[in-house]
Design an enzyme around this catalytic site. Structure first.
Site, mmCIF file in Angstrom:
data_model
loop_
_atom_site.group_PDB
_atom_site.id
_atom_site.type_symbol
_atom_site.label_atom_id
_atom_site.label_comp_id
_atom_site.label_asym_id
_atom_site.label_seq_id
_atom_site.Cartn_x
_atom_site.Cartn_y
_atom_site.Cartn_z
ATOM 1 N N HIS A 258 25.601 -25.033 -26.042
ATOM 2 C CA HIS A 258 27.000 -25.455 -26.111
ATOM 3 C C HIS A 258 27.087 -26.922 -26.456
ATOM 4 O O HIS A 258 26.220 -27.714 -26.063
ATOM 5 C CB HIS A 258 27.714 -25.183 -24.782
ATOM 6 N N ASP A 309 30.432 -16.798 -25.119
ATOM 7 C CA ASP A 309 30.396 -15.701 -26.081
ATOM 8 C C ASP A 309 29.387 -14.612 -25.721
ATOM 9 O O ASP A 309 29.549 -13.466 -26.136
ATOM 10 C CB ASP A 309 30.044 -16.234 -27.475
#
Length: 372
Positions: A258, A309
């Site tokens: 991330h 996700d």
């Protein structure tokens, strides 16, 4: 240290809507764990993001009534969705065009006082689930299901999608997923919406900008590619071999790492729990097990964390949602945050117009065309 190309770590503006600090995500001062642990409704979170305080019982009831009264879409909008249901069109392109069309049919779309903007916000937020569910059914040759005003935001969408009232566990899981995706500081689509809003254009243009930005491969759609990867691994029957081959060829493993979170994405914990609950005892139980194997392997080999996700792919699949509309679900949730940021930008507006650092050639001499 900042990244001048990607604006990493640059502070673009102030906001009271959401914050990411020390690997924690909060909405208007509330850590997301507060919502997960206390079974908050997505409607409460929409209200919070737009008003910066939690609603009272009366305020929530009135807000839910306004939302539900706007669930339905017109025959003209439904016909537009049908026309766009051809296989070659990207689902996000359909959503982008249809939201823009909502503005065309709203005679008050150009009004910009606060109450008009709030009414437009309600309309967009309420109709997007109906648009998405109608598109999902029409492209299969199925008749769209009329929305039900007696159902919550999460329950109504699942009902319209599948044509039957969802189980309570499904509603709880989807409601939590909506909350976890609702806002995320100045991500690319949110920032794009704020830049558009700073020009004092209409709300529909701002949201269309955000949808177009989310469509990009580096922003939305990662959970769709996670699901494709899981299906490939399931077919191969060799989790470690498949992943090692990807790593050896320098390919990116979707759903990991991330830009902001360093040690943990606080949202994935809850998505993982819900994915397990929904797949337990079903034909997709192996998909959750497979996800765990991938997580363990990538953590060990690369030290990367699963992001929002990764487990949302399994969760959405378990809810009966086709993988190629996963990004539409993301957009439906993030719509609440986009609208909140547009509202905030408009309340204390200043045109967003950054400068660039020119690094090209300089002091060149013009040569007339007949001498070139």
């Amino acid at each position: 240290m900042t990244d001048s190309m990607g604006m990493k770590n640059m502070i673009a503006s102030n906001t009271r809507i959401s914050a990411i600090e020390h690997d924690e995500l909060s909405y208007a001062g509330y850590n997301i764990s507060e919502f997960m642990d206390n079974n908050a409704s997505f409607e409460e979170i929409i209200y919070l993001l737009w008003n910066l305080h939690l609603p009272t019982r009366v305020e929530l009831s009135q807000f839910e009534k306004r939302l539900r009264a706007q669930y339905k879409i017109s025959d003209a909008v439904e016909q537009c969705i049908l026309i766009q249901s051809r296989p070659h069109l990207h689902p996000m392109s359909v959503l982008r065009s249809t939201v823009s069309l909502l503005g065309v049919y709203n005679v008050h779309a150009e009004e910009d006082d606060w109450e008009d903007i709030y009414d437009q916000s309600i309309q967009i937020m309420a109709k997007v689930p109906t648009i998405i569910a109608s598109f999902a059914r029409l492209r299969r040759g199925l008749t769209p299901i009329e929305p039900r005003e007696d159902l919550s935001f999460a329950a109504n969408f699942l009902y319209m999608l599948k044509g039957q009232e969802p189980r309570e566990l499904e509603v709880q899981a989807f409601n939590k997923a909506l909350i976890l995706h609702a806002d995320h500081e100045f991500n690319a689509s949110t920032f794009a919406a704020r830049v558009t809003a700073s020009t004092l254009t209409d709300l529909y243009s701002c949201i269309t900008t955000a949808i177009g930005t989310l469509k990009g491969k580096l922003h939305g759609g990662a959970n769709e590619r996670v699901f494709d990867m899981l299906m490939d691994i399931r077919r191969s029957g060799d989790t470690h071999g498949y992943l090692q081959a990807k790593l050896d060829s320098k390919e990116k493993i979707m759903g990991f790492g991330h830009r902001v979170y360093q040690k943990v994405d606080p949202r994935q914990k809850y998505l993982k729990e819900m994915a397990q609950a929904l797949t337990q005892g079903t034909d997709d139980a192996d998909l959750y097990q497979l996800s765990q194997e991938v997580e363990s392997f990538i953590r060990e080999k690369k030290g990367l964390i699963p992001n929002v996700d990764f487990y949302s792919a399994t969760l959405y699949h378990a809810l009966g949602i086709d993988s190629d509309i996963f990004t539409l679900i993301f957009a439906m949730s993030r719509m609440s945050g986009w609208i909140a940021h547009v509202q905030e930008q408009r309340k204390n507006n200043k045109l967003i117009r950054p400068r660039s650092n020119y690094v090209g050639l300089q002091n060149l001499t013009y040569i007339p065309i007949n001498r070139r």
